[in-house]
Design a protein around this motif. Structure first.
Motif, PDB file in Angstrom:
ATOM      1  N   MET A 169      -2.808  15.929  -2.690  1.00 28.59           N
ATOM      2  CA  MET A 169      -3.864  15.619  -3.645  1.00 28.59           C
ATOM      3  C   MET A 169      -3.294  14.863  -4.839  1.00 28.59           C
ATOM      4  SD  MET A 169      -6.479  18.310  -5.368  1.00 28.59           S
ATOM      5  CE  MET A 169      -7.888  17.806  -6.325  1.00 28.59           C
ATOM      6  N   GLY A 170      -3.711  13.625  -5.003  1.00 25.65           N
ATOM      7  CA  GLY A 170      -3.278  12.831  -6.143  1.00 25.65           C
ATOM      8  C   GLY A 170      -1.889  12.247  -6.013  1.00 25.65           C
ATOM      9  N   VAL A 171      -1.234  12.393  -4.869  1.00 23.25           N
ATOM     10  CA  VAL A 171       0.129  11.892  -4.677  1.00 23.25           C
ATOM     11  C   VAL A 171       0.094  10.783  -3.619  1.00 23.25           C
ATOM     12  CG1 VAL A 171       2.491  12.468  -4.041  1.00 23.25           C
ATOM     13  CG2 VAL A 171       1.098  14.131  -5.255  1.00 23.25           C
ATOM     14  N   VAL A 172       0.357   9.567  -4.056  1.00 23.98           N
ATOM     15  CA  VAL A 172       0.407   8.415  -3.151  1.00 23.98           C
ATOM     16  C   VAL A 172       1.854   7.948  -3.062  1.00 23.98           C
ATOM     17  CG1 VAL A 172      -0.382   6.066  -2.732  1.00 23.98           C
ATOM     18  CG2 VAL A 172      -1.943   7.727  -3.750  1.00 23.98           C
ATOM     19  N   LEU A 173       2.383   7.919  -1.855  1.00 22.46           N
ATOM     20  CA  LEU A 173       3.757   7.486  -1.633  1.00 22.46           C
ATOM     21  C   LEU A 173       3.743   6.017  -1.226  1.00 22.46           C
ATOM     22  CD1 LEU A 173       5.085  10.535   0.454  1.00 22.46           C
ATOM     23  CD2 LEU A 173       4.862  10.310  -2.027  1.00 22.46           C
ATOM     24  N   PRO A 174       4.257   5.112  -2.070  1.00 30.50           N
ATOM     25  CA  PRO A 174       4.258   3.679  -1.717  1.00 30.50           C
ATOM     26  C   PRO A 174       5.148   3.421  -0.508  1.00 30.50           C
ATOM     27  CG  PRO A 174       4.706   4.012  -4.067  1.00 30.50           C
ATOM     28  CD  PRO A 174       4.820   5.356  -3.408  1.00 30.50           C
ATOM     29  N   GLY A 217       0.819  -1.205   0.000  1.00 28.41           N
ATOM     30  CA  GLY A 217       0.000   0.000   0.000  1.00 28.41           C
ATOM     31  C   GLY A 217       0.853   1.255   0.000  1.00 28.41           C
ATOM     32  N   GLY A 218       0.234   2.349   0.407  1.00 26.40           N
ATOM     33  CA  GLY A 218       0.940   3.623   0.412  1.00 26.40           C
ATOM     34  C   GLY A 218       0.189   4.633   1.250  1.00 26.40           C
TER      35      GLY A 218
END
Length: 529
Positions: A370-375, A364-365
């Motif tokens: 907004m719109g930025v997912v850090l794994p 997951g992350g």
């Protein structure tokens, strides 16, 4: 008292009749009547409504004459009152739900689960409604929104409510929905706002109201501004992530190349050895200790270091120590050894790529902006690279071996004269550099498949980092790795991956022409040339 009792009975019978009418439409009505009945049952909020709709979805809703029953096996209950029906009527027919009705049922059941006390049920319901919800569910969505406090579910509910308001709400409600979208942290809001501002083929706006369009334009600017900052943050994180991977891959090479001047073309294969060691440890845990699988990295990290270090020390003892001072022969010999290592791995593990599974804590992350997912896998690798860097710095500056390595790097002849066992230091330093390559392989196994050609993708980049940073300079390696990571990602966003590689390579060639010693030159009384 009698009048009051009669009034209560009349009120109850009226409410009861309304529910009966909805259930009868659901069981006996045409398709449009059934859809309307579903919406009415959802709006009622009655727990019995959920049981009736679920029974229809499961094929358990049946009719016996004018009665509507929920039949489970040999037991039946009245769909209106919930009372048990015995004996089970022999003549009964099932209520058939067509595809349209099933779609409506899925959305209705999801809407009824919005107030569930279980977070997983509410999250699943919101995801179901995000694909398209009936406008009749808006009151239910608003009630759920008032009670919802979960930071993940609430923004999704706000988006669903705003979508419904934009389609069928009054002007004031639509303006409020547009303003809410302007402050939303959901990246899908941009598509909704663009839909409001869309033009038809004849040049007219899809939204005729000018005030609503102005509000949508202002909200769109706010959303695009946040998306732009999110994109910059994403590039920054991916640059740091790539830089940390390059640092791990090049750190060991910086030690061996800086100490002995050996162009080790098998360095990439030492990275591969570390990755396959991680794969082997994973399989051992899966087979013998499945309950402790999430802890396999605690054993894979030291194992990948030791196995790669052992291979590197063996390589130095058997081959490289006989070729010191002969750069071309060393290059050819290590290139041949790299081919031998690749073929050995193919023989043992097969030519196909193998997959290394992430532990649960690396899956997951986290959505930072907004719109930025850090794994989590990338975050852990960045932290791991920083920990390895600190460990190597402490080893080189705070230990006797580190003192010997720095002495031999700066002036081998003088170090030998004062009693430093240079041959032994060469072996230990080569083993250290090879072990760090193994750690790089362990890290790389967590973000992609592992194959015999894994190391080939990093050997050139590793040499570029070492040469740009300065031979034998740990600080230069850090700056060069992070710098190349940023340059690659920025240029990729501009012109693509292939042109980014070419531009970076041309820059390094021009830089080395002007400054052959790299970013940081060796310091000492007599630096060997």
């Amino acid at each position: 008292m009698r009048i009051l009792l009669i009034a209560l009975l009349l009120f109850a019978s009226r409410a009861f009749a309304l529910e009966v009418a909805n259930v009868e439409k659901l069981a006996f009505g045409e398709s449009d009547e059934q859809v309307a009945a579903i919406a009415a049952l959802v709006a009622s909020g009655d727990p019995q409504a959920a049981a009736v709709l679920q029974a229809l979805a499961d094929g358990e809703l049946q009719v016996a004459g004018k009665r509507v029953l929920i039949v489970k096996g040999e037991e039946a209950t009245d769909a209106v009152t919930g009372a048990k029906v015995a004996p089970l009527p022999e003549e009964r027919e099932g209520v058939v739900a067509n595809n349209r009705l099933r779609r409506e049922l899925a959305g209705a059941l999801a809407g009824l689960k919005l107030t569930s006390p279980q977070r997983e049920a509410r999250l699943a319901a919101v995801k179901e409604l995000a694909g398209g919800a009936d406008p009749a569910m808006l009151p239910l969505v608003k009630r759920a929104l008032e009670k919802e406090a979960d930071p993940t579910i609430k923004p999704m509910l706000e988006l669903i409510a705003a979508t419904m308001e934009l389609k069928d709400g009054s002007k004031e409600a639509r303006i409020a929905a547009v303003r809410m979208l302007g402050g939303s942290s959901n990246s899908n809001t941009k598509l909704l706002l663009l839909g409001v501002l869309e033009k038809r083929k004849d040049g007219s706006f899809a939204e005729p109201d000018e005030e609503i369009r102005r509000e949508a334009q202002a909200s769109l600017r706010a959303v695009e501004g946040r998306l732009a900052w999110g994109e910059r943050a994403g590039i920054l994180f991916t640059s740091i992530s790539l830089g940390s991977i390059l640092l791990l891959a090049a750190m060991g090479l910086a030690i061996t190349y800086g100490l002995m001047g050996v162009i080790n073309m098998a360095h990439g294969e030492l990275i591969m050895v570390g990755a396959y060691t991680t794969y082997a440890v994973q399989n051992l845990f899966r087979e013998h200790a499945p309950d402790a699988f999430d802890w396999y990295l605690a054993c894979a990290v030291p194992a990948s270091f030791m196995v790669s270090a052992a291979v590197g020390m063996l390589l130095e003892r058997l081959v490289i120590r006989w070729l010191y001072g002969r750069a071309l022969e060393t290059l050819l010999a290590t290139w041949g050894i790299s081919l031998v290592l690749i073929q050995t791995v193919r023989t043992i593990f097969g030519a196909q790529n193998v997959q290394v599974e992430n532990p649960a804590f690396m899956s997951g992350g986290v959505e930072a902006l907004m719109g930025v997912v850090l794994p989590w896998s990338r975050i852990v690798i960045v932290v791991f690279a920083a920990a390895v860097l600190v460990g190597i710095w402490l080893l080189l500056t705070r230990t006797r071996l580190g003192l010997f390595v720095r002495g031999v790097t700066q002036n081998r002849a003088m170090a030998s004269c004062v009693g430093v066992p240079t041959a032994r230091v060469d072996t230990w330093a080569f083993g250290l550099g090879s072990g760090i390559a193994g750690l790089a392989g362990c890290a790389l196994s967590q973000i992609g498949n592992v194959g015999p050609d894994l190391g080939q993708a990093y050997i050139v980049d590793s040499f570029m980092v070492v040469v740009l940073g300065g031979v034998g300079q740990l600080a230069g390696t850090v700056y060069a790795a992070l710098g190349l990571g940023f340059a690659n990602k920025l240029l990729e966003a501009w012109q693509g991956a292939v042109l980014a590689k070419i531009v970076v390579l041309v820059f390094i060639i021009m830089f080395i022409q002007k400054r052959p010693q790299g970013l940081f030159a060796l310091k000492g009384r007599a630096v060997e040339t």
